[in-house]
Design a protein around this motif. Sequence first.
Motif, mmCIF file in Angstrom:
data_model
loop_
_atom_site.group_PDB
_atom_site.id
_atom_site.type_symbol
_atom_site.label_atom_id
_atom_site.label_comp_id
_atom_site.label_asym_id
_atom_site.label_seq_id
_atom_site.Cartn_x
_atom_site.Cartn_y
_atom_site.Cartn_z
ATOM 1 N N SER A 1 0.845 -1.190 0.000
ATOM 2 C CA SER A 1 0.000 0.000 0.000
ATOM 3 C C SER A 1 0.880 1.240 0.000
ATOM 4 O O SER A 1 1.822 1.336 0.776
ATOM 5 C CB SER A 1 -0.892 0.014 1.237
ATOM 6 N N TYR A 2 0.576 2.176 -0.894
ATOM 7 C CA TYR A 2 1.311 3.437 -0.911
ATOM 8 C C TYR A 2 0.796 4.374 0.173
ATOM 9 O O TYR A 2 1.424 5.368 0.482
ATOM 10 C CB TYR A 2 1.161 4.142 -2.267
ATOM 11 N N ARG A 3 -0.406 4.057 0.688
ATOM 12 C CA ARG A 3 -1.022 5.013 1.600
ATOM 13 C C ARG A 3 -1.399 4.378 2.928
ATOM 14 O O ARG A 3 -2.563 4.358 3.320
ATOM 15 C CB ARG A 3 -2.267 5.616 0.944
ATOM 16 N N PHE B 1 -4.937 -1.153 -1.408
ATOM 17 C CA PHE B 1 -3.691 -1.841 -1.727
ATOM 18 C C PHE B 1 -3.420 -1.790 -3.228
ATOM 19 O O PHE B 1 -4.281 -2.126 -4.028
ATOM 20 C CB PHE B 1 -3.761 -3.296 -1.260
ATOM 21 N N ALA B 2 -2.216 -1.358 -3.586
ATOM 22 C CA ALA B 2 -1.809 -1.382 -4.991
ATOM 23 C C ALA B 2 -1.499 -2.815 -5.390
ATOM 24 O O ALA B 2 -1.691 -3.214 -6.536
ATOM 25 C CB ALA B 2 -0.599 -0.483 -5.209
ATOM 26 N N VAL B 3 -0.998 -3.587 -4.426
ATOM 27 C CA VAL B 3 -0.796 -5.019 -4.621
ATOM 28 C C VAL B 3 -1.547 -5.700 -3.483
ATOM 29 O O VAL B 3 -1.307 -5.417 -2.312
ATOM 30 C CB VAL B 3 0.705 -5.395 -4.576
ATOM 31 N N GLY C 1 -1.903 -6.940 -17.529
ATOM 32 C CA GLY C 1 -2.994 -6.235 -16.851
ATOM 33 C C GLY C 1 -3.051 -4.785 -17.292
ATOM 34 O O GLY C 1 -2.081 -4.271 -17.842
ATOM 35 N N PRO C 2 -4.190 -4.134 -17.081
ATOM 36 C CA PRO C 2 -4.341 -2.738 -17.514
ATOM 37 C C PRO C 2 -3.498 -1.789 -16.665
ATOM 38 O O PRO C 2 -2.913 -2.198 -15.662
ATOM 39 C CB PRO C 2 -5.832 -2.472 -17.298
ATOM 40 N N ASN C 3 -3.466 -0.547 -17.083
ATOM 41 C CA ASN C 3 -2.747 0.465 -16.298
ATOM 42 C C ASN C 3 -3.302 0.546 -14.891
ATOM 43 O O ASN C 3 -4.511 0.497 -14.694
ATOM 44 C CB ASN C 3 -2.884 1.846 -16.954
ATOM 45 N N GLY C 4 -2.410 0.679 -13.929
ATOM 46 C CA GLY C 4 -2.843 0.817 -12.544
ATOM 47 C C GLY C 4 -3.135 -0.510 -11.869
ATOM 48 O O GLY C 4 -3.616 -0.541 -10.740
ATOM 49 N N ALA C 5 -2.826 -1.620 -12.553
ATOM 50 C CA ALA C 5 -3.137 -2.934 -11.986
ATOM 51 C C ALA C 5 -2.202 -3.302 -10.840
ATOM 52 O O ALA C 5 -2.541 -4.140 -10.003
ATOM 53 C CB ALA C 5 -3.068 -3.998 -13.074
ATOM 54 N N GLY C 6 -1.020 -2.691 -10.830
ATOM 55 C CA GLY C 6 -0.055 -3.017 -9.776
ATOM 56 C C GLY C 6 1.160 -3.757 -10.311
ATOM 57 O O GLY C 6 1.950 -4.302 -9.542
ATOM 58 N N LYS C 7 1.337 -3.745 -11.625
ATOM 59 C CA LYS C 7 2.465 -4.469 -12.230
ATOM 60 C C LYS C 7 3.799 -3.829 -11.855
ATOM 61 O O LYS C 7 4.715 -4.506 -11.384
ATOM 62 C CB LYS C 7 2.312 -4.477 -13.765
ATOM 63 N N SER C 8 3.888 -2.514 -12.093
ATOM 64 C CA SER C 8 5.164 -1.846 -11.812
ATOM 65 C C SER C 8 5.486 -1.893 -10.328
ATOM 66 O O SER C 8 6.650 -2.055 -9.936
ATOM 67 C CB SER C 8 5.106 -0.383 -12.264
ATOM 68 N N THR C 9 4.449 -1.755 -9.508
ATOM 69 C CA THR C 9 4.671 -1.817 -8.067
ATOM 70 C C THR C 9 5.272 -3.168 -7.691
ATOM 71 O O THR C 9 6.253 -3.242 -6.939
ATOM 72 C CB THR C 9 3.339 -1.602 -7.315
ATOM 73 N N THR C 10 4.703 -4.236 -8.248
ATOM 74 C CA THR C 10 5.232 -5.571 -7.950
ATOM 75 C C THR C 10 6.692 -5.680 -8.382
ATOM 76 O O THR C 10 7.538 -6.160 -7.628
ATOM 77 C CB THR C 10 4.394 -6.650 -8.677
HETATM 78 N N1 ADP Z 1 4.329 6.413 -6.046
HETATM 79 C C1 ADP Z 1 3.025 6.143 -5.901
HETATM 80 N N2 ADP Z 1 2.324 6.736 -4.913
HETATM 81 C C2 ADP Z 1 1.007 6.462 -4.751
HETATM 82 N N3 ADP Z 1 0.318 5.620 -5.505
HETATM 83 C C3 ADP Z 1 0.966 4.993 -6.507
HETATM 84 C C4 ADP Z 1 2.345 5.222 -6.752
HETATM 85 N N4 ADP Z 1 2.721 4.475 -7.804
HETATM 86 C C5 ADP Z 1 1.615 3.802 -8.202
HETATM 87 N N5 ADP Z 1 0.566 4.105 -7.425
HETATM 88 C C6 ADP Z 1 -0.783 3.545 -7.545
HETATM 89 O O1 ADP Z 1 -0.696 2.161 -7.347
HETATM 90 C C7 ADP Z 1 -1.511 1.481 -8.266
HETATM 91 C C8 ADP Z 1 -0.681 0.511 -9.081
HETATM 92 O O2 ADP Z 1 0.212 1.232 -9.900
HETATM 93 P P1 ADP Z 1 1.300 0.545 -10.821
HETATM 94 O O3 ADP Z 1 1.969 -0.516 -10.057
HETATM 95 O O4 ADP Z 1 2.141 1.607 -11.390
HETATM 96 O O5 ADP Z 1 0.388 -0.096 -11.956
HETATM 97 P P2 ADP Z 1 0.796 -0.640 -13.391
HETATM 98 O O6 ADP Z 1 2.257 -0.716 -13.502
HETATM 99 O O7 ADP Z 1 0.135 -1.961 -13.464
HETATM 100 O O8 ADP Z 1 0.214 0.309 -14.379
HETATM 101 C C9 ADP Z 1 -2.200 2.543 -9.100
HETATM 102 O O9 ADP Z 1 -3.480 2.757 -8.558
HETATM 103 C C10 ADP Z 1 -1.334 3.750 -8.932
HETATM 104 O O10 ADP Z 1 -2.110 4.915 -9.011
#
Ligand code: ADP
Lengths: 285, 336
Positions: free
Chosen positions: A10-12, A17-19, A36-45
């Motif tokens: 969770s970023y917050r 939860f982003a993941v 997965g679509p944008n915002g799915a949590g791929k980059s976060t993972t």
């Molecule tokens: N640095 C950040 N601070 C707060 N929220 C974030 C941050 N980066 C990503 N998010 C949120 O986390 C969720 C997953 O983002 P992300 O992992 O970038 O998705 P993806 O790569 O699948 O497009 C999204 O809802 C995005 O808005």
Amino acid sequence: MIQVSDLYYSYRKDKGFAVNGISFEVNEGEIFGFLGPNGAGKSTTQKILAGLLPVQKGKIRVMDVDVSATTPDFYNKIGVSFENPNLYLKLTGIENLEYFASMYDVPTEDPVHLLDMVGLKDVAKRRAGEYSKGMQQRLVFARSLINKPKVWFLDEPVSGLDPSTSAAIKELIKEKRKEGTTIFLTTHNMHIADELCDRVAFIVSGEISLIDSPRNLKLQHGKKLVEIEYRANGSLKRDSLSLVQNADRQKLNSLLDHEVIETIHSKEATLEEIFIKVTGEELEK
Amino acid sequence: MRMKRILSVFRIDTINGIRDKMVIYILVAPIIFSFFFRIIAPDFQSLSLLFVTLRDQRTTLESLEKFGSVELASSEAELKERVGRSDDSVAIYKEGESFNLFLQGNESEEIEEVAKIILAGLQSDNMRYLNFKESDQGRFVAPVTVFGFTFVVIISFVLGGMVIGFNIIEEKESGAMRALMVTPIKKSELILGRSILGIIIPLIQTFLAVLILDLPTMDYLKLIIVTIFSSVIGIVVGFLIGVISSSQMSGIANMKISGWLLLMPVILGFILPERLQFIFFWSPTYWSFAVLKDIVNHSINWSSFTIQILWICLTTAILFLLMMSRIKKGLQTYLN
Ligand SMILES: Nc1ncnc2c1ncn2[C@@H]1O[C@H](COP(=O)(O)OP(=O)(O)O)[C@@H](O)[C@H]1O
Ligand SMILES: [Mg+2]
């Protein structure tokens, strides 16, 4: 090679939860895709796997190393390519690579060779800040190979690239797999997932809904479909109908009987259609 | 800890800096200041000085001859009578162990200034002051030059830190930091490599200031030591600014504030009387200022030098401890 269990992020501070509790394994030498679509949590993972974000909850092992306690040696063995170009813009292409090469304790690739591989040899001595976005992205991609990684993380490796560059990058990825590199790849593009990945995970809103090989998925979900365009009440309509499901078959029959058919052809289900069917979400939003 | 990585960070920061207009302006500023102070400094060399001393004081005579012409008087009475005449002559003579200065009261300010500097030189045990080489004959360091020099050297600490700050901000803005974080580099290596520039820049600028201000020989070893120790506060502030500023713009704003905080003790230290200076004892730059001033004036020995250096270390350490939590917190988000 990579084991993830019950991962949350969770970023917050726990509000959303982003993941959201994902588990998966990546085998040695395979290309594992996160689709997965944008915002799915791929980059976060990916960031958590590479140790850029802390492991808040869950367990991750990469090459048998607990990612919450990485050592410099861990980074000698992994390569990370980023979604957005993050370069030293005042340094030239070659300087960017040389700088990163100097960080490793293991033998590194020749920067000129890497630039050549991604088609940047001619602009090696120009500053990265003068590159187009696509060129910058290729430089970031090349940089992630500098230490001949055993595990390679690729975040949206070809998004935004023109078709011929994108094809070249895909070839490179396949080549690395042949050499035995384990690859974790994220994409929102079903063609990439279909073409490159040995197995894909469908991810939406931080949750994985299934993991399988594209081939198996198509065998399971890929019932014959018919794409049909017809005129009804003066306007052109479009529909995809399954040839095996009864409701769809009846609808098809009634269309053939009662409407003016403009085009009709049968079609394999695509990964995207399976994705929509399984997750209820579209890939491109 | 790998030297290779530390030097690599230093090298890249240097290249990055050279290619940044802002950094170039930052680096040129002290040079311009030096020229400015060179121009406004009074030219004591052009003064024709006339000294009077007692006939039997051979060593005093020899010392004074280096700075101007010397007349001899047989007694103190004659000496005072000589100074009382209409020209600007100055009496300096030895009485017991100390030296006396005798002025008429209507001499020009510059002459009075010079006379005092010479007296101070004679009085301090530091005879080096009076052992100028031939080429340095009759050279005095005017207070405005002393101020100019200490000012330039101290802004170079601040500016060295600013270059570090700018490099960090840029890395944050471009995201290149994130790429660096997935290489084997350790935080300590990155911080060390990055700090080198914060020491080298002040050293170069101090050297240039000595050249431009055309300062006579001084204790270069002490100058180098104090420059290195004093740079640390610039580096600490540079890192702080780098990690707390989200953009170049906010970085510049933060640099203005911290720059003034570091420079104020130097400027006011020159103006305020000795008894009020304790209000700056918290500031490392105040102690740097005090040491630099004394080094230029040739009036500091190793033991008081060491004590002042310890003051610089102590105040830097205290300020660092105060800022540490901010820096650590900033580093965390900076790394993410
Ligand atoms: N640095 C950040 N601070 C707060 N929220 C974030 C941050 N980066 C990503 N998010 C949120 O986390 C969720 C997953 O983002 P992300 O992992 O970038 O998705 P993806 O790569 O699948 O497009 C999204 O809802 C995005 O808005
Ligand atoms: Mg992403």
